[in-house]
Motif scaffolding. Sequence first.
Motif, PDB file in Angstrom:
ATOM      1  N   TYR A 225     114.649  43.693  46.644  1.00  0.00           N
ATOM      2  CA  TYR A 225     114.747  44.891  47.813  1.00  0.00           C
ATOM      3  C   TYR A 225     114.642  44.185  48.898  1.00  0.00           C
ATOM      4  CZ  TYR A 225     112.538  48.269  50.208  1.00  0.00           C
ATOM      5  OH  TYR A 225     112.445  49.388  51.284  1.00  0.00           O
ATOM      6  N   ILE A 226     116.127  44.689  49.864  1.00  0.00           N
ATOM      7  CA  ILE A 226     116.109  43.763  51.401  1.00  0.00           C
ATOM      8  C   ILE A 226     115.281  45.222  51.889  1.00  0.00           C
ATOM      9  CG2 ILE A 226     118.215  42.872  53.088  1.00  0.00           C
ATOM     10  CD1 ILE A 226     117.639  42.132  50.177  1.00  0.00           C
TER      11      ILE A 226
ATOM     12  N   SER B 206     104.768  50.764  41.223  1.00  0.00           N
ATOM     13  CA  SER B 206     105.386  49.930  42.543  1.00  0.00           C
ATOM     14  C   SER B 206     104.547  48.830  41.903  1.00  0.00           C
ATOM     15  CB  SER B 206     105.144  50.398  43.418  1.00  0.00           C
ATOM     16  OG  SER B 206     104.172  50.175  44.732  1.00  0.00           O
ATOM     17  N   ILE B 207     103.759  48.236  41.616  1.00  0.00           N
ATOM     18  CA  ILE B 207     103.277  47.198  42.097  1.00  0.00           C
ATOM     19  C   ILE B 207     103.422  46.582  40.398  1.00  0.00           C
ATOM     20  CG2 ILE B 207     101.224  45.654  42.309  1.00  0.00           C
ATOM     21  CD1 ILE B 207     101.880  46.394  44.515  1.00  0.00           C
ATOM     22  N   ARG B 208     104.350  45.906  40.069  1.00  0.00           N
ATOM     23  CA  ARG B 208     105.368  45.016  39.191  1.00  0.00           C
ATOM     24  C   ARG B 208     104.505  43.463  39.529  1.00  0.00           C
ATOM     25  NH1 ARG B 208     109.519  47.548  39.881  1.00  0.00           N
ATOM     26  NH2 ARG B 208     110.704  46.795  41.032  1.00  0.00           N
TER      27      ARG B 208
ATOM     28  N   ASN C 221     106.314  36.107  40.587  1.00  0.00           N
ATOM     29  CA  ASN C 221     108.110  35.465  40.916  1.00  0.00           C
ATOM     30  C   ASN C 221     108.620  35.208  42.559  1.00  0.00           C
ATOM     31  OD1 ASN C 221     107.047  33.663  38.285  1.00  0.00           O
ATOM     32  ND2 ASN C 221     108.121  35.822  37.650  1.00  0.00           N
ATOM     33  N   TYR C 222     108.027  35.702  43.417  1.00  0.00           N
ATOM     34  CA  TYR C 222     108.993  35.886  44.481  1.00  0.00           C
ATOM     35  C   TYR C 222     108.757  34.116  44.540  1.00  0.00           C
ATOM     36  CZ  TYR C 222     109.605  37.099  49.156  1.00  0.00           C
ATOM     37  OH  TYR C 222     110.298  37.001  50.206  1.00  0.00           O
TER      38      TYR C 222
ATOM     39  N   VAL D  70     113.103  37.186  36.541  1.00  0.00           N
ATOM     40  CA  VAL D  70     113.158  36.953  37.916  1.00  0.00           C
ATOM     41  C   VAL D  70     113.232  37.762  38.788  1.00  0.00           C
ATOM     42  CG1 VAL D  70     113.701  34.669  36.594  1.00  0.00           C
ATOM     43  CG2 VAL D  70     115.567  36.265  37.585  1.00  0.00           C
ATOM     44  N   ASP D  71     113.362  39.497  39.070  1.00  0.00           N
ATOM     45  CA  ASP D  71     113.220  40.205  39.870  1.00  0.00           C
ATOM     46  C   ASP D  71     111.945  39.538  40.436  1.00  0.00           C
ATOM     47  OD1 ASP D  71     115.505  41.085  38.492  1.00  0.00           O
ATOM     48  OD2 ASP D  71     114.486  43.196  37.525  1.00  0.00           O
ATOM     49  N   THR D  72     112.648  40.457  42.101  1.00  0.00           N
ATOM     50  CA  THR D  72     111.265  39.772  43.341  1.00  0.00           C
ATOM     51  C   THR D  72     111.202  41.139  43.581  1.00  0.00           C
ATOM     52  OG1 THR D  72     113.407  39.052  44.713  1.00  0.00           O
ATOM     53  CG2 THR D  72     111.906  37.661  42.957  1.00  0.00           C
TER      54      THR D  72
END
Length: 539
Positions: A332-333, A114-116, A122-123, A92-94
């Motif tokens: 990531y903010i 960097s592209i998962r 799931n974002y 569930v990471d975004t």
Amino acid sequence: MSIKRNIICAFAIFFIAVCCSRNSSMRGGDSLASPLMMSATDAREPGNIVINEMGMSDSVVEEMNTEEYSHIKENEFKDTVKEPLSTFSIDVDTASYSNMRRFITQNKLPPKDSIRIEELINYFSYAYPIPEDGVPFSRSMEVAECPWNNDNWLVKIGLQGYKIETKELPPMNLVFLLDVSGSMSSNQKLPLLKTAMGMLTGELRASDTVSIVVYAGAAGLVLPPTPGNDKSKILGAFNSLNAGGSTNGGEGIQLAYDVAAQNFIPNGINRVVLATDGDFNVGISSEGDLIRLIEDKRKSGIFLSVLGLGMYNLNDSMMEKLADKGNGNYAYIDTLAEAKKALVEELGSTLFAIAKDVKIQVEFNPNYVTSYRLIGYENRLLAAEDFNDDTKDAGEIGAGHSVTALYEVVPQGNLAQGGNVDSLKYQGERPLSAQSFSDEILTLKIRYKAPDSEVSELLSSTLPMPVKSINDTSTSFRFASAVAGYGLLLRDSKFKGNVSMELVKSLAMSARGEDRNGYRKEFIDLVDIARTLLEMRQP
């Protein structure tokens, strides 16, 4: 052009840009973005120098860029007869999505690793049914023609966690572990973090306890355990932070866990929230020791979530790994809007786990499926036997989280796709059982544990025929497939088929739906920019 001349030109343009700076955020001016943003077309014109947050030209900064991403080897197609089971942990990471957005809005294509794709998908939240059968999440499935390969099918699996209002969350024991090393001084790091923490403070209640640990040259307790309704004291502690010194993340983590353990709330939310650019230089002697510490504390009921910030030295691979081992999530903010999404709008999803060690196992029916490929989740794959092994760690689902997984499927009758392997000499094709001639395309099995349990529960569902036309699918199906296609293009995947940014945009536009927060509209805008960047990359 020499580096020295680049620097002189960059600083001259930077001072001009500051005088006429404008907000270039894509969502209403809430981003602490670079003061100068060119269009993708302008950025490629000869003589143009794009100024970044450090006040330097890109060519200078690239020499200092130490961002780290783990290599992703894309999942291949698997032969259904030889490998009928596909097993993986949910994710569930975004972070990958917002990090991608950072690159695209700076008119750059992100690094492929960097592209998962699962994190891009799931974002977004999807219109999945709310669970009603006493389990923490609902299950839904759908199958249709694959948008980028008309000969194949696309299968969507969706989970939806039950939702809970912030005021109904259990009491929280939160220890914020904040990186205040010198690398955190830029606007997109500590200043953005302090503002984000102010947003979160507004959501705290009297039943919550907040502590702040910082680390740089040494670790220290800036705010001892404080009730959540003492907002002036909490905000004062956040606002007093300044960046400086080298990084000692290992010592900070040890102190943060000690503080969390001393204030442990039984049946509450006990979590360390690490905010950093990931620049761990010293501290605990090795990555292995750090991982073992986090795993040990996870078993005691103290989970770890990670907030990544900034650019040029972002250690993405380390932060993803720490959150994974800590039963937490990694976000990531990049803007204030993203901080609000992660720490206010989705506070329950971020901090309150409704199920842990969630594993998915799919068994494909060889009567209908020749081969299959899981899109994304490359670093979440499990062995088939891990599914029933309750000692194997897996991901958690937070309150209100939705989880989506996509499979590209080669239907029976079409040539199987996959590696070129010789036929077996001593093992012929096994005959299909009579049961395989039902109308079931696959069986979905899910194992999960309650947050306070070490024994898993099993759920099972089936996906029957028929296969839909893409136009007859749900908006959730079409939007998820659009995001997946976008990820395939950014990765320049060998499995991208005939997908194009035009197709991605068409699918996304047809599935925008209500879009209350504008996230899907923003995605469509990113598609337009990325299309231009990809066209510029072509020879």
